[in-house]
Write an enzyme that holds these catalytic residues in place. Structure first.
Site, PDB file in Angstrom:
ATOM      1  CE1 TYR A  33       1.073  -0.283   4.405  1.00 21.01           C
ATOM      2  CE2 TYR A  33       0.097   1.894   4.340  1.00 21.01           C
ATOM      3  CZ  TYR A  33       0.878   0.970   4.981  1.00 21.01           C
ATOM      4  OH  TYR A  33       1.471   1.272   6.175  1.00 21.01           O
ATOM      5  CE  LYS A 147       3.152   3.279   3.165  1.00 21.03           C
ATOM      6  NZ  LYS A 147       3.330   3.405   4.607  1.00 21.03           N
ATOM      7  CD  GLU A 179      10.050   2.069  10.228  1.00 25.21           C
ATOM      8  OE1 GLU A 179       9.892   3.011   9.457  1.00 25.21           O
ATOM      9  OE2 GLU A 179       9.967   0.877   9.893  1.00 25.21           O
ATOM     10  CG  LEU A 203       8.179   2.411   4.743  1.00 27.97           C
ATOM     11  CD1 LEU A 203       7.884   1.206   3.865  1.00 27.97           C
ATOM     12  CD2 LEU A 203       6.923   3.191   5.033  1.00 27.97           C
TER      13      LEU A 203
HETATM   14  N1  PDD Z   1       2.891   5.262   7.318  1.00 28.28           N
HETATM   15  N2  PDD Z   1       7.562   4.107   8.842  1.00 28.28           N
HETATM   16  C1  PDD Z   1       6.402   3.441   8.921  1.00 28.28           C
HETATM   17  C2  PDD Z   1       6.384   2.133   9.632  1.00 28.28           C
HETATM   18  C3  PDD Z   1       5.243   3.971   8.337  1.00 28.28           C
HETATM   19  O1  PDD Z   1       4.100   3.278   8.397  1.00 28.28           O
HETATM   20  C4  PDD Z   1       5.297   5.229   7.688  1.00 28.28           C
HETATM   21  C5  PDD Z   1       4.107   5.852   7.042  1.00 28.28           C
HETATM   22  C6  PDD Z   1       6.533   5.900   7.654  1.00 28.28           C
HETATM   23  C7  PDD Z   1       6.693   7.233   6.971  1.00 28.28           C
HETATM   24  O2  PDD Z   1       6.671   7.094   5.581  1.00 28.28           O
HETATM   25  P1  PDD Z   1       6.189   8.281   4.632  1.00 28.28           P
HETATM   26  O3  PDD Z   1       7.026   9.452   4.941  1.00 28.28           O
HETATM   27  O4  PDD Z   1       6.416   7.755   3.262  1.00 28.28           O
HETATM   28  O5  PDD Z   1       4.741   8.538   4.952  1.00 28.28           O
HETATM   29  C8  PDD Z   1       7.643   5.299   8.215  1.00 28.28           C
HETATM   30  C9  PDD Z   1       1.680   5.619   6.654  1.00 28.28           C
HETATM   31  C10 PDD Z   1       1.372   7.070   6.649  1.00 28.28           C
HETATM   32  C11 PDD Z   1       0.546   4.755   7.172  1.00 28.28           C
HETATM   33  O6  PDD Z   1       0.782   3.565   7.327  1.00 28.28           O
HETATM   34  O7  PDD Z   1      -0.576   5.241   7.361  1.00 28.28           O
END
Ligand code: PDD
Length: 279
Positions: A33, A147, A179, A203
């Site tokens: 996703y 992801k 993270e 991620l």
């Molecule tokens: N999550 N690390 C994890 C585990 C995440 O789920 C996310 C983002 C990030 C940040 O990634 P980005 O900058 O590309 O949004 C880091 C999304 C927003 C979610 O699962 O809803």
């Protein structure tokens, strides 16, 4: 205003959107996703999201149903239909529907789902004051760079954070900070910005990359390396990056005050650079 859904090429009202109970996303979490934000009706960093979607899909041998141009036009159409200036776009690609068997089905068409919903940004008082976080053991699998739909450990971490009345759970694996449950974590010590390196333990956040670029072009030293849980408490500043949190200072972790307990100068500077960039 309408929340919009898109399933396998067609837009439908969200309430009417349905997929098969045999879908492998539902049965196995066998899919990937993306979450994309819009600012004033414009999607942010689409190419970076498409690049990550391609990497995630390839890692799971998922067939990409659309080109980047196709994805982009579906997103733009969704934004137009939903009419929200600030929207959160969720895109899910699963292996498709087939009778339950762990092994990949021989022939299956992927299922594509997109929703466009209104995004409610954090009240300005939240980034102004900074947030509190807690550390939690990172119990996720060995491919956190994908992801994937399998978010049970993240769900579990977020739930613990909610119960502890803190904003985010910071995940720690073998003493090292990986993270956040929905964000990347950056730590500032002596003016250097440190964050976990790309690889299977995190991620690779789209926001992470944008913020590191902002830091670099602002002349800040950067180290992509793991810091320990102890380093976290000793940091001058800690902040989160992510599509939903942008750049968000953490001022207390596990009840310990970080820095002087207020958002520090580097987090504030990067947050305002980020706001300028997306504005
Ligand atoms: N999550 N690390 C994890 C585990 C995440 O789920 C996310 C983002 C990030 C940040 O990634 P980005 O900058 O590309 O949004 C880091 C999304 C927003 C979610 O699962 O809803």
């Amino acid at each position: 205003m309408p929340d919009v859904a898109f399933i396998n090429g067609s837009f439908v009202p969200l309430a009417e959107a349905k997929i098969s109970i045999d879908d492998r996303g539902f049965q196995f979490g066998d899919g990937v996703y993306e979450v994309i934000r819009t600012y004033k009706g414009r999607p942010f960093a689409l190419e970076a999201h498409w690049a990550r979607l391609e990497r995630s899909a390839a890692a799971l041998d998922l067939t990409q149903p659309y080109s980047r141009a196709d994805w982009t036009s579906h997103v733009l159409e969704g934004i137009k239909r939903a009419t929200y200036p600030e929207a959160k776009i969720y895109i899910q690609l699963s292996r498709g529907a087939a009778p339950r068997d762990h092994v990949y089905p021989a022939q299956v068409a992927p299922t594509v789902v997109m929703t466009v919903r209104e995004f409610h940004p954090l009240d300005k008082s939240v980034p102004a004051a900074g947030v509190e976080a807690m550390t939690i053991e990172d119990i996720r699998w060995g491919r956190c760079d994908i992801k994937s739909l399998n978010l049970l450990a993240n769900v579990f971490a977020r739930q613990q954070a909610k119960q502890a009345h803190v904003f985010e759970a910071i995940l720690v694996k073998e003493g090292l900070v990986t993270e956040g449950a929905v964000s990347n974590v950056m730590v500032v010590r002596g003016g250097t910005v440190m964050t976990a390196p790309e690889g299977p333990r995190i991620l690779s956040g789209v926001t992470r990359a944008v913020v590191l670029d902002l830091a670099r072009s602002g002349g800040l030293p950067i180290q992509e390396r793991f810091v320990t849980q102890a380093d976290l408490y000793e940091a001058d500043e800690v902040f989160l990056t992510g599509t939903t949190v942008e750049v968000l200072a953490v001022v207390r972790i596990d009840g310990k005050v970080i820095g002087n307990g207020r958002p520090g100068p580097i987090a504030q500077r990067l947050a305002s650079d980020f706001t300028r960039l997306v504005g």
